[in-house]
Motif scaffolding. Structure first.
Motif, PDB file in Angstrom:
ATOM      1  N   PHE A 153     -42.340 -31.718   8.688  1.00 15.39           N
ATOM      2  CA  PHE A 153     -42.386 -32.856   7.956  1.00 15.39           C
ATOM      3  C   PHE A 153     -42.605 -32.518   6.408  1.00 15.39           C
ATOM      4  O   PHE A 153     -42.043 -32.982   5.625  1.00 15.39           O
ATOM      5  CB  PHE A 153     -43.539 -33.709   8.402  1.00 15.39           C
ATOM      6  CG  PHE A 153     -43.167 -34.523   9.541  1.00 15.39           C
ATOM      7  CD1 PHE A 153     -41.848 -34.848  10.048  1.00 15.39           C
ATOM      8  CD2 PHE A 153     -44.401 -34.778  10.616  1.00 15.39           C
ATOM      9  CE1 PHE A 153     -41.594 -35.400  10.988  1.00 15.39           C
ATOM     10  CE2 PHE A 153     -43.801 -35.617  11.678  1.00 15.39           C
ATOM     11  CZ  PHE A 153     -42.488 -36.155  11.823  1.00 15.39           C
ATOM     12  N   SER A 195     -37.378 -35.388  -1.282  1.00 16.25           N
ATOM     13  CA  SER A 195     -37.948 -35.627  -2.702  1.00 16.25           C
ATOM     14  C   SER A 195     -36.861 -35.085  -3.769  1.00 16.25           C
ATOM     15  O   SER A 195     -36.598 -35.746  -4.918  1.00 16.25           O
ATOM     16  CB  SER A 195     -39.160 -35.321  -2.832  1.00 16.25           C
ATOM     17  OG  SER A 195     -39.764 -35.128  -4.365  1.00 16.25           O
ATOM     18  N   SER A 240     -39.914 -33.493   3.735  1.00 18.94           N
ATOM     19  CA  SER A 240     -40.353 -34.314   2.244  1.00 18.94           C
ATOM     20  C   SER A 240     -40.135 -33.492   1.011  1.00 18.94           C
ATOM     21  O   SER A 240     -39.693 -34.326   0.297  1.00 18.94           O
ATOM     22  CB  SER A 240     -41.567 -34.558   2.534  1.00 18.94           C
ATOM     23  OG  SER A 240     -42.687 -33.624   2.301  1.00 18.94           O
TER      24      SER A 240
END
Length: 65
Positions: A17, A25, A21
């Motif tokens: 995760f 991003s 992320s």
């Protein structure tokens, strides 16, 4: 084949995760930057084209009576 412990599985999911992320991003940052640049360039170009057409339109129009 050795089975991994539950703590290792949890840490693996948390790491996945975290990496996901960061990648998301970066990708969304690049996309929003490109969209901002396109809007910043395209709006003045569209206004300039519209103004040129509005100004030159009556002089180029041929009138047939």
């Amino acid at each position: 084949m050795r089975q991994q412990s539950m703590i290792m599985n949890i840490l693996l999911v948390i790491g996945l995760f975290f990496v996901g992320s960061i990648v998301l991003s970066i990708v969304l940052g690049l996309l929003s930057g490109l969209l901002w640049l396109a809007i910043k360039i395209m709006i003045p170009v569209a206004i300039a084209v519209w103004l040129v057409r509005m100004i030159s339109s009556p002089s180029n129009r041929r009138r047939y009576y």
